[in-house]
Write an enzyme that holds these catalytic residues in place. Structure first.
Site, PDB file in Angstrom:
ATOM      1  N   GLU A  38      43.235  34.455  43.033  1.00 46.49           N
ATOM      2  CA  GLU A  38      44.447  34.189  42.232  1.00 46.49           C
ATOM      3  C   GLU A  38      45.678  34.293  43.162  1.00 46.49           C
ATOM      4  OE1 GLU A  38      44.866  37.425  39.464  1.00 46.49           O
ATOM      5  OE2 GLU A  38      46.377  36.416  38.239  1.00 46.49           O
ATOM      6  N   LYS A 109      46.618  30.286  33.249  1.00 53.13           N
ATOM      7  CA  LYS A 109      46.031  31.554  32.779  1.00 53.13           C
ATOM      8  C   LYS A 109      46.465  31.882  31.350  1.00 53.13           C
ATOM      9  CE  LYS A 109      45.491  36.368  34.430  1.00 53.13           C
ATOM     10  NZ  LYS A 109      45.881  37.306  35.519  1.00 53.13           N
ATOM     11  N   CYS A 141      41.201  35.988  36.753  1.00 55.08           N
ATOM     12  CA  CYS A 141      41.266  37.445  36.755  1.00 55.08           C
ATOM     13  C   CYS A 141      41.074  38.069  35.382  1.00 55.08           C
ATOM     14  CB  CYS A 141      42.554  37.895  37.440  1.00 55.08           C
ATOM     15  SG  CYS A 141      42.393  39.562  38.135  1.00 55.08           S
TER      16      CYS A 141
HETATM   17  C1  ACM Z   1      44.921  40.415  36.966  1.00 56.35           C
HETATM   18  O1  ACM Z   1      44.739  39.702  35.967  1.00 56.35           O
HETATM   19  N1  ACM Z   1      45.534  39.951  38.044  1.00 56.35           N
HETATM   20  C2  ACM Z   1      44.461  41.805  36.997  1.00 56.35           C
END
Ligand code: ACM
Length: 267
Positions: A38, A109, A141
């Site tokens: 990410e 995201k 993530c």
């Molecule tokens: C995250 O979602 N970067 C922990």
């Protein structure tokens, strides 16, 4: 099919340096689908929205996607990498898919973690991409903590969960084994390493990037200290068999009429 991850230690704010390093590392492999962390090109700990605005890029026109398209073509790679996307006046924590043929797709995201909520706009849809060799379900993530995400991606046809990450909690690597078992899919978690500081606070990222198979076995992994590029051959047919015993198919045996509560925010 060859799949793998590139675990990295990005330098915060040094986009060109981070992208150049990735290009050097990726020039050692060919003919593979590789997942990167990410926000791999900028780092994670933005001070404020202005700092994010100065580092986010347009997709596909920006520097990072333009450069990674070149190495994807040269080395016949399909790449999935995290970066900050600038779109009109909004900023997304995005995962970009770049194919060896130059196709570009974006997932934004959905489940923003902690301070990400201050700067980023939440994505509104899930994404499964057909790479030709396999169907790739994209998650970023913290999306891991919602089993609805990997299940939905599986029901949309995903055979490999591609999971760019900046993990700081110690749970996801273990949880992704369960995500693979319960959906009978592969998963590639590409995490980062290193510590970022801002004022008196700091975050340390946990490494432990891994490829997990549909039985929950970790078939290749990295430690938490060094950058690491690992690629492994997998048989994608294994992700098409949804039988956990001859009598139990994890898709057909579901009883969705009993699960409606998880599709509603009402208690
Ligand atoms: C995250 O979602 N970067 C922990």
């Amino acid at each position: 099919m060859r799949i793998g991850f590139l675990q990295l230690r990005p330098k915060f704010g040094a986009t060109k340096k981070n992208v150049k390093k990735v290009i050097t590392l990726l020039s050692r492999v060919s003919d593979a689908t590789i997942v990167l962390p990410e926000l791999f090109n900028t780092g994670y700990l933005f001070r404020n929205k202005e700092e994010l605005a100065s580092l986010a890029e347009r997709i596909p026109g920006g520097y990072t996607v333009t450069e990674l398209k070149k190495i994807a073509k040269l080395k016949r790679l399909n790449l999935i990498f995290g970066m900050a996307q600038k779109a009109q006046r909004k900023y997304y924590n995005a995962a970009v898919y770049v194919s060896e043929k130059g196709k570009v797709e974006v997932y934004q995201k959905v489940h923003l973690f902690e301070r990400e909520k201050l700067f980023f706009t939440r994505g509104k849809s899930l994404k499964v991409i057909s790479s030709g060799e396999a169907k790739l379900g994209i998650m970023i993530c913290f999306d891991w903590i919602f089993p609805e995400v990997s299940r939905s991606l599986t029901l949309k046809g995903a055979q490999i969960l591609c999971h760019p990450s900046n993990l700081i909690l110690p749970y996801a690597q273990a949880a992704m084994k369960t995500r693979c078992i319960e959906n009978r899919v592969f998963a590639i978690t590409a995490n980062r390493i290193g510590t970022e500081r801002m004022g008196t606070g700091s975050l340390t990222f946990t490494g432990g990037s891994q490829v997990v198979d549909p039985t929950g076995e970790v078939i290749v992994s990295a430690g938490d200290r060094s950058e690491s590029l690992k690629v492994i051959d997998v048989n994608i047919e294994e992700a098409k068999n949804k039988n956990v015993t001859p009598a139990n198919n994890i898709i057909d045996d579901r009883v969705p009429s009993l699960y409606s509560v998880i599709c509603s925010k009402k208690k």
